[in-house]
Motif scaffolding. Sequence first.
Motif: not given
Length: 210
Positions: A186-206
């Motif tokens: 669960a701890g590792m999955q949490h950071v993976r989820n944070v990474r995914e949210a940030i990657a989507r933001r960066l991928g959107a051109g922000e």
Amino acid sequence: DAVFHGIVQGLAQQRFVPGQRLVEVDLAAQFGVSRNSVREALQRLAAQGLVDLFRNKGAAIRTLSPQETLEVLDVAERMTGLLARSAARGIAHGAPTAPIQAALAQLHEADRSQDADAFASARRGMYRALLAASGSRELRRLLPSIHMPIVYAQHRPATLQQVRMRDYQAMCDAVLAGDAAAADAAGMQHVRNVREAIARRLGAGESAAD
């Protein structure tokens, strides 16, 4: 200590932002300390990678490149899993559950009230409770060196708090059950989820510096 912790907390509360210049005289007035105390605090912050010091140009809150952000998250993934695993083992061996339960309740209250300052404070309280349950001196020494305050200050996708709240609940549930393997996952999955949210933001051109 007042300057050091004030800047760390200010990052979580958006009173300080990545790239912001830190002027000694202003910080001395803000925190009611001497400029020597400010210099000492800035040196400590620089040693932990939260501040960049420039010769003859003062200091600034560090800004992470996209690659540096991913590298921080790689380390945080392993360390968060290890922290949760260690805390679960502590609970299984009799460490008190009340501090973790109290921190989780404070997180839920801050989330319901949409109080960002209270949420940041409760999140810090949760990690302190997990560290106490783990009893690990090495984790207590190493965790502050991970640059997650900069990551959270620099990248603020709209969905991030919901991701964090859901993940904190899952991680704490596993810890409180004394299930080391589930807590680690669960701890590792949490950071993976944070990474995914940030990657989507960066991928959107922000920009990573927004």
